[in-house]
Design an enzyme around this catalytic site. Structure first.
Site, PDB file in Angstrom:
ATOM      1  N   LYS A  16       0.829  -1.217   0.000  1.00 19.04           N
ATOM      2  CA  LYS A  16       0.000   0.000   0.000  1.00 19.04           C
ATOM      3  C   LYS A  16       0.864   1.270   0.000  1.00 19.04           C
ATOM      4  CE  LYS A  16      -2.132  -1.230   3.816  1.00 19.04           C
ATOM      5  NZ  LYS A  16      -1.440  -2.525   4.022  1.00 19.04           N
ATOM      6  N   ARG A  91     -10.187  -0.778   8.339  1.00 16.29           N
ATOM      7  CA  ARG A  91      -9.598  -2.115   8.509  1.00 16.29           C
ATOM      8  C   ARG A  91     -10.607  -3.110   9.053  1.00 16.29           C
ATOM      9  NH1 ARG A  91      -3.791  -0.395   9.132  1.00 16.29           N
ATOM     10  NH2 ARG A  91      -2.586  -2.202   8.534  1.00 16.29           N
ATOM     11  N   ARG A 130      11.678  -5.117   5.084  1.00 15.31           N
ATOM     12  CA  ARG A 130      11.294  -3.708   4.861  1.00 15.31           C
ATOM     13  C   ARG A 130      12.176  -2.766   5.677  1.00 15.31           C
ATOM     14  NH1 ARG A 130       5.107  -1.897   5.443  1.00 15.31           N
ATOM     15  NH2 ARG A 130       5.236  -2.746   7.538  1.00 15.31           N
ATOM     16  N   ARG A 164      10.764  -0.947  11.241  1.00 13.69           N
ATOM     17  CA  ARG A 164       9.646  -0.740  12.166  1.00 13.69           C
ATOM     18  C   ARG A 164       9.660  -1.795  13.265  1.00 13.69           C
ATOM     19  NH1 ARG A 164       4.333   0.069   8.502  1.00 13.69           N
ATOM     20  NH2 ARG A 164       3.463  -1.100  10.239  1.00 13.69           N
ATOM     21  N   ARG A 175      -0.125  -9.682  13.292  1.00  8.74           N
ATOM     22  CA  ARG A 175      -0.702  -8.635  12.428  1.00  8.74           C
ATOM     23  C   ARG A 175      -1.357  -9.246  11.195  1.00  8.74           C
ATOM     24  NH1 ARG A 175       4.089  -5.251  10.900  1.00  8.74           N
ATOM     25  NH2 ARG A 175       2.678  -4.086   9.577  1.00  8.74           N
TER      26      ARG A 175
HETATM   27  P1  ADP Z   1       2.110  -1.915   3.216  1.00 11.53           P
HETATM   28  O1  ADP Z   1       2.103  -0.408   3.185  1.00 11.53           O
HETATM   29  O2  ADP Z   1       0.930  -2.512   2.484  1.00 11.53           O
HETATM   30  O3  ADP Z   1       2.288  -2.502   4.579  1.00 11.53           O
HETATM   31  P2  ADP Z   1       4.714  -1.630   1.875  1.00 11.53           P
HETATM   32  O4  ADP Z   1       4.394  -0.765   0.714  1.00 11.53           O
HETATM   33  O5  ADP Z   1       5.419  -1.006   3.017  1.00 11.53           O
HETATM   34  O6  ADP Z   1       3.369  -2.404   2.356  1.00 11.53           O
HETATM   35  O7  ADP Z   1       5.546  -2.883   1.331  1.00 11.53           O
HETATM   36  C1  ADP Z   1       6.045  -3.875   2.234  1.00 11.53           C
HETATM   37  C2  ADP Z   1       7.463  -4.297   1.801  1.00 11.53           C
HETATM   38  O8  ADP Z   1       7.396  -5.009   0.578  1.00 11.53           O
HETATM   39  C3  ADP Z   1       8.401  -3.128   1.555  1.00 11.53           C
HETATM   40  O9  ADP Z   1       9.706  -3.518   1.986  1.00 11.53           O
HETATM   41  C4  ADP Z   1       8.356  -2.915   0.051  1.00 11.53           C
HETATM   42  O10 ADP Z   1       9.565  -2.363  -0.462  1.00 11.53           O
HETATM   43  C5  ADP Z   1       8.128  -4.335  -0.467  1.00 11.53           C
HETATM   44  N1  ADP Z   1       7.255  -4.401  -1.647  1.00 11.53           N
HETATM   45  C6  ADP Z   1       6.191  -3.615  -1.944  1.00 11.53           C
HETATM   46  N2  ADP Z   1       5.612  -4.004  -3.108  1.00 11.53           N
HETATM   47  C7  ADP Z   1       6.327  -5.079  -3.545  1.00 11.53           C
HETATM   48  C8  ADP Z   1       6.241  -5.933  -4.699  1.00 11.53           C
HETATM   49  N3  ADP Z   1       5.284  -5.774  -5.625  1.00 11.53           N
HETATM   50  N4  ADP Z   1       7.139  -6.926  -4.811  1.00 11.53           N
HETATM   51  C9  ADP Z   1       8.113  -7.103  -3.864  1.00 11.53           C
HETATM   52  N5  ADP Z   1       8.259  -6.338  -2.773  1.00 11.53           N
HETATM   53  C10 ADP Z   1       7.379  -5.330  -2.608  1.00 11.53           C
HETATM   54  P1  AMP Z   2       0.274   0.084   9.057  1.00 11.62           P
HETATM   55  O1  AMP Z   2       1.323   1.146   8.942  1.00 11.62           O
HETATM   56  O2  AMP Z   2      -0.925   0.366   8.168  1.00 11.62           O
HETATM   57  O3  AMP Z   2       0.804  -1.298   8.864  1.00 11.62           O
HETATM   58  O4  AMP Z   2      -0.285   0.169  10.540  1.00 11.62           O
HETATM   59  C1  AMP Z   2       0.547  -0.079  11.657  1.00 11.62           C
HETATM   60  C2  AMP Z   2      -0.305  -0.363  12.884  1.00 11.62           C
HETATM   61  O5  AMP Z   2      -1.097   0.806  13.214  1.00 11.62           O
HETATM   62  C3  AMP Z   2      -1.337  -1.484  12.711  1.00 11.62           C
HETATM   63  O6  AMP Z   2      -0.767  -2.765  12.938  1.00 11.62           O
HETATM   64  C4  AMP Z   2      -2.371  -1.114  13.785  1.00 11.62           C
HETATM   65  O7  AMP Z   2      -1.916  -1.458  15.079  1.00 11.62           O
HETATM   66  C5  AMP Z   2      -2.376   0.422  13.689  1.00 11.62           C
HETATM   67  N1  AMP Z   2      -3.387   0.858  12.705  1.00 11.62           N
HETATM   68  C6  AMP Z   2      -3.175   1.418  11.482  1.00 11.62           C
HETATM   69  N2  AMP Z   2      -4.339   1.661  10.860  1.00 11.62           N
HETATM   70  C7  AMP Z   2      -5.324   1.245  11.697  1.00 11.62           C
HETATM   71  C8  AMP Z   2      -6.735   1.184  11.624  1.00 11.62           C
HETATM   72  N3  AMP Z   2      -7.409   1.610  10.540  1.00 11.62           N
HETATM   73  N4  AMP Z   2      -7.412   0.683  12.685  1.00 11.62           N
HETATM   74  C9  AMP Z   2      -6.776   0.256  13.772  1.00 11.62           C
HETATM   75  N5  AMP Z   2      -5.449   0.250  13.907  1.00 11.62           N
HETATM   76  C10 AMP Z   2      -4.717   0.738  12.880  1.00 11.62           C
END
Ligand code: ADP
Ligand code: AMP
Length: 219
Positions: A16, A91, A130, A164, A175
């Protein structure tokens, strides 16, 4: 052109944040990530951040009573009048219903929900690799998406990165479990409203983006 009021959905690690960066660069929509808002509050040690940390560190959701209010306040700001993209919210079904009420009240209806689909088995490797720029928050992966110049952020040129806390293997598992359970009813909710567009997130980052572009250009 239609104002883009979007929701970006997908399990943790689906991509995302990565895709949001590209969408913002092309479509200039305001990016609202509840995860980013919580991380900023934790970093600043605010009351809300201290409260949220208890849930985030366990890989659980922050209570809706806190999260809904944050989103409602943010959507009421004028910069979202020209379009916004929610990332990581809603969510669960309760949040989706709360969002419906907020967007109706503010007259900013959601016009597309992009669901980045990735099988859960792929996510653990994504999250464990990541890392994030300390300065601008750009997201990288040690294998799949390293910076172009090692140790230097592509976006802002800074050299410090962090992992993170909630990307530790113990937290990641919970998660993914928590979010997988809640995801299906959300998908049904937006499918019924004819707002859902599912893209294949298990391909190269640029190919995922091409699918998203197709959806957004058709709106
Ligand atoms: P989210 O915001 O959904 O938690 P991220 O955008 O932070 O996910 O992506 C999670 C990890 O996967 C990051 O380290 C990112 O660089 C990597 N990543 C994102 N999209 C892809 C993809 N299509 N293929 C491989 N790795 C990816
Ligand atoms: P994310 O960066 O989207 O992976 O979110 C990190 C953490 O923040 C999640 O694991 C939850 O603990 C909290 N969080 C983010 N968005 C929400 C949401 N919409 N509702 C509840 N908790 C959230």
């Amino acid at each position: 052109m239609t104002t883009l009021n979007l929701v970006l959905m997908g399990l943790p690690g689906a991509g995302k944040g990565t895709q949001a960066q590209k969408i913002v660069a092309e479509f200039h929509t305001v990016h609202i990530s509840t995860g980013d808002i919580f991380r900023a509050a934790m970093k600043n040690g605010t009351k809300m951040g201290i409260e949220a940390k208890k849930f985030i560190d366990q890989g659980n959701l922050v209570p809706d009573s806190v999260t809904d209010g944050i989103v409602e306040d943010r959507l009421a700001e004028d910069d979202t009048n020209a379009g916004f993209m929610l990332d990581g919210y809603p969510r669960n079904l309760e949040q989706a219903n709360a969002l419906d009420k907020m967007t109706a009240k503010l007259n900013k209806p959601i016009n597309a929900v992009i669901n980045i689909h990735v099988d859960p088995e792929v996510l653990i490797e994504r999250l464990s690799g990541r890392f994030i720029c300390k300065n601008c928050g750009a997201t990288y992966h040690k294998l799949y998406n390293p910076p172009k110049v090692e140790g230097t952020c592509d976006v802002c040129g800074h050299h410090e990165f962090y992992q993170r806390d909630d990307d530790k293997p113990e937290t990641v598992k919970n998660r993914i479990e928590v979010n997988t359970k809640l995801n299906t009813p959300l998908i049904d909710f937006y499918n019924d409203k004819k707002l859902l567009y599912t893209v294949n997130g298990d391909q190269d980052i640029d190919d995922v983006y091409k699918e998203i572009q197709k959806v957004l250009r058709a709106i």
